[in-house]
Design a protein around this motif. Structure first.
Motif, short mmCIF file in Angstrom:
data_model
loop_
_atom_site.label_atom_id
_atom_site.label_comp_id
_atom_site.label_asym_id
_atom_site.label_seq_id
_atom_site.Cartn_x
_atom_site.Cartn_y
_atom_site.Cartn_z
N GLN A 14 0.86 -1.27 -0.10
CA GLN A 14 -0.13 0.04 0.03
C GLN A 14 0.95 1.15 0.17
O GLN A 14 0.39 2.33 -0.19
CB GLN A 14 -0.93 0.05 1.22
N VAL A 15 1.95 1.12 0.06
CA VAL A 15 2.96 2.29 0.28
C VAL A 15 3.73 2.54 -1.33
O VAL A 15 4.16 1.66 -1.71
CB VAL A 15 4.06 1.99 1.10
N PRO A 16 3.46 3.63 -1.60
CA PRO A 16 4.22 4.18 -2.97
C PRO A 16 5.45 3.64 -3.00
O PRO A 16 6.35 3.72 -2.11
CB PRO A 16 4.23 5.41 -3.10
N THR A 17 6.16 3.21 -4.14
CA THR A 17 7.46 2.38 -4.25
C THR A 17 8.37 3.42 -3.78
O THR A 17 9.66 3.12 -3.34
CB THR A 17 7.64 1.93 -5.70
N LEU A 19 8.60 5.74 -1.73
CA LEU A 19 8.66 5.58 -0.14
C LEU A 19 9.17 4.62 0.51
O LEU A 19 9.42 4.64 1.68
CB LEU A 19 7.51 6.17 0.42
N LEU A 20 9.48 3.46 -0.27
CA LEU A 20 10.02 2.29 0.62
C LEU A 20 11.51 2.44 0.79
O LEU A 20 12.43 3.16 0.17
CB LEU A 20 9.66 1.22 -0.57
N PRO A 21 12.02 1.71 1.96
CA PRO A 21 13.26 1.80 2.53
C PRO A 21 14.31 1.49 1.43
O PRO A 21 15.34 2.32 1.33
CB PRO A 21 13.43 0.79 3.44
N LEU A 22 14.07 0.69 0.37
CA LEU A 22 15.15 0.32 -0.64
C LEU A 22 14.70 0.88 -1.96
O LEU A 22 15.11 0.09 -2.90
CB LEU A 22 15.62 -1.34 -0.39
N ALA A 23 13.89 1.88 -2.02
CA ALA A 23 13.31 2.18 -3.37
C ALA A 23 14.46 2.27 -4.41
O ALA A 23 15.27 3.31 -4.41
CB ALA A 23 12.61 3.61 -3.26
N ASN A 24 14.12 1.66 -5.58
CA ASN A 24 15.08 1.66 -6.51
C ASN A 24 16.55 1.25 -6.55
O ASN A 24 17.42 1.70 -7.19
CB ASN A 24 15.01 2.91 -7.46
N ARG A 25 16.93 0.81 -5.30
CA ARG A 25 18.30 0.52 -5.20
C ARG A 25 18.53 -1.15 -5.89
O ARG A 25 17.71 -2.05 -5.57
CB ARG A 25 18.56 -0.01 -3.58
N ARG A 26 19.67 -1.13 -6.54
CA ARG A 26 19.85 -2.32 -7.22
C ARG A 26 20.78 -3.15 -6.37
O ARG A 26 21.75 -2.77 -5.88
CB ARG A 26 20.55 -2.20 -8.76
N VAL A 27 20.19 -4.42 -6.06
CA VAL A 27 20.82 -5.26 -4.98
C VAL A 27 21.18 -6.51 -5.81
O VAL A 27 20.23 -7.21 -6.17
CB VAL A 27 20.14 -5.56 -3.65
N MET A 28 22.53 -6.86 -5.95
CA MET A 28 22.84 -8.01 -6.69
C MET A 28 23.28 -9.14 -5.89
O MET A 28 23.68 -9.04 -4.66
CB MET A 28 24.18 -7.73 -7.32
N LEU A 29 22.43 -10.30 -6.28
CA LEU A 29 22.53 -11.35 -5.27
C LEU A 29 23.31 -12.41 -6.05
O LEU A 29 23.08 -12.89 -7.17
CB LEU A 29 21.18 -12.15 -4.93
N THR A 30 24.61 -13.08 -5.48
CA THR A 30 25.34 -13.97 -6.38
C THR A 30 24.94 -15.47 -5.95
O THR A 30 25.69 -16.28 -6.51
CB THR A 30 26.68 -13.74 -5.78
N GLY A 31 23.68 -15.75 -5.37
CA GLY A 31 23.64 -17.13 -4.93
C GLY A 31 22.95 -18.14 -6.18
O GLY A 31 22.16 -17.34 -6.98
N ALA A 45 12.84 -7.17 -2.77
CA ALA A 45 11.84 -6.45 -3.58
C ALA A 45 10.62 -5.96 -3.10
O ALA A 45 10.36 -4.69 -3.31
CB ALA A 45 11.55 -7.56 -4.75
N GLU A 46 10.21 -6.45 -1.78
CA GLU A 46 9.16 -6.23 -1.07
C GLU A 46 9.40 -4.73 -0.27
O GLU A 46 8.45 -4.01 0.08
CB GLU A 46 8.51 -7.06 0.05
N ARG A 47 10.76 -4.58 -0.19
CA ARG A 47 11.20 -3.32 0.67
C ARG A 47 11.52 -2.18 -0.46
O ARG A 47 12.38 -1.10 -0.20
CB ARG A 47 12.43 -3.55 1.44
N GLY A 48 11.30 -2.51 -1.86
CA GLY A 48 11.52 -1.55 -2.83
C GLY A 48 12.64 -1.83 -3.77
O GLY A 48 12.89 -1.01 -4.57
N ALA A 49 13.47 -2.63 -3.35
CA ALA A 49 14.82 -3.01 -4.14
C ALA A 49 14.44 -3.42 -5.53
O ALA A 49 13.48 -4.21 -5.74
CB ALA A 49 15.61 -3.78 -3.46
N ARG A 50 15.32 -3.34 -6.45
CA ARG A 50 15.44 -4.10 -7.77
C ARG A 50 16.38 -5.39 -7.68
O ARG A 50 17.84 -5.00 -7.85
CB ARG A 50 15.70 -3.09 -8.83
N PRO A 51 16.16 -6.41 -7.20
CA PRO A 51 17.00 -7.60 -7.18
C PRO A 51 17.76 -7.80 -8.52
O PRO A 51 16.86 -8.12 -9.65
CB PRO A 51 16.40 -8.71 -6.62
#
Length: 334
Positions: A14-17, A19-31, A45-51
């Protein structure tokens, strides 16, 4: 819960993207896809990041003839005090080979394993139950190889005279992760007989499979990078070395051709020398995080400075750590 209670509960969707804590942050996962990376990526992703998913280690099946030691071990399961299944790949390999042996009869599989003590880590316990039809006997509170070794020793399953079957990948083109080396050494130190059997092949991901993601990383377009297992650190190092070599040849899109000769980590955990991360990674803020003790150990041994860690492998702890680190100004600059 009543509709009113549900309406009162804060919901991230319900929160605009923005305004999320990790909005539009690219987080790379190496697993790898069989690791915790997909679940961790979903939470980010739920916190706004772009995995961004870039497995730095490829896991492939063994050649059919190479399964002979595993098949032989399965026929002698009652001889072992405990069978160690540290990863989802080990659980699946045990299921696949047992099922093939018993004609994929689920009742016979669970019957064959009913009297066998199985040790595994974390959420792999659910996979053991789902695939094998039995419950794991040992699931240590610390979801790491050292945690498993400690639990087996405390329970008397790793002791003088005991016999322990350990199902692990066969590492090719790369060093064995220090957590694996220490795990086997710790079990051997108890006086137990350790029988190690390969269940799959682990090898560095070729540059041709990851050159797009590596390009984003080198261009400073990634805000954070998360390791979820011990082997991923060297996998990244080899990818960066390959990218550097390809760039020097003027062909960054070419297949992985750089040398894979890297010095193996010390069993004592001393840092490898002459690893020039600063020459391989961009001079941009990059928050590096490690999920679990095994990833932390490898990052330490390979000389990677970590901004966020979750020693016990708690997704929420790692996500919150990344939120605080990125909110405070980004990450470490190499």
């Amino acid at each position: 819960a009543s509709p009113g209670a549900l309406a009162a509960r804060p919901m991230m969707e319900q929160v605009p993207t923005q305004l999320l804590p990790l909005a539009n942050r690219r987080v790379m996962l190496t697993g790898h896809r069989s690791s915790v990376a997909p679940r961790l990526g979903a939470r980010l992703a739920e916190r706004g990041a772009r995995p961004l998913f870039m497995p730095t280690v490829s896991l492939e099946p063994l050649a059919e003839t190479a399964y002979a030691p595993l098949d032989e071990a399965l026929l002698r399961l009652p001889d072992y005090d405990v069978v160690c299944l540290p990863s989802a790949d080990a659980v699946r390999a045990l299921y696949d080979r047992t099922a093939a042996l018993l004609g994929f009869n689920r009742q016979m599989i669970s019957g064959m394993l009913a009297g066998v003590r199985l040790a595994t880590l974390g959420n792999n316990a659910y996979l053991v139950k789902d695939l094998l039809g039995v419950s794991a006997s040992v699931v240590p509170p610390e979801s790491s190889l050292s945690g498993m070794a400690n639990a087996l020793e405390a329970l008397g399953l790793a002791r003088s005279g005991a016999k322990v079957l350990v199902l692990l990948p066969a590492y090719t083109g790369m060093a064995e992760p220090p957590s694996v080396t220490r795990f086997v050494a710790q079990l051997e130190a108890t006086g137990a007989t350790i029988v190690r059997v390969a269940v799959c092949i682990a090898a560095p991901t070729p540059l041709e499979s990851a050159h797009v993601e590596i390009g984003l990383l080198l261009a400073g377009q990634v805000d954070a990078l998360v390791f979820t297992s011990g082997s991923e650190v060297e996998g990244l190092y080899q990818l960066l070395c390959a990218a550097k070599a390809a760039a020097e040849r003027g062909a960054p899109e070419r297949a992985f051709e750089a040398t894979q000769a890297t010095e193996a980590p010390s069993v004592q955990g001393q840092a490898i020398t002459a690893l020039e991360w600063s020459l391989l990674l961009p001079g941009h803020p990059l928050a590096i995080a490690s999920y679990g003790a095994d990833a932390m150990l490898s990052a330490d041994v390979w000389g990677v400075e970590q901004a966020v860690v979750s020693p016990l492998g708690v997704i929420e702890e790692l996500v919150q750590g990344l939120e605080k680190q990125l909110a405070s100004g980004g990450g470490l600059i190499f």
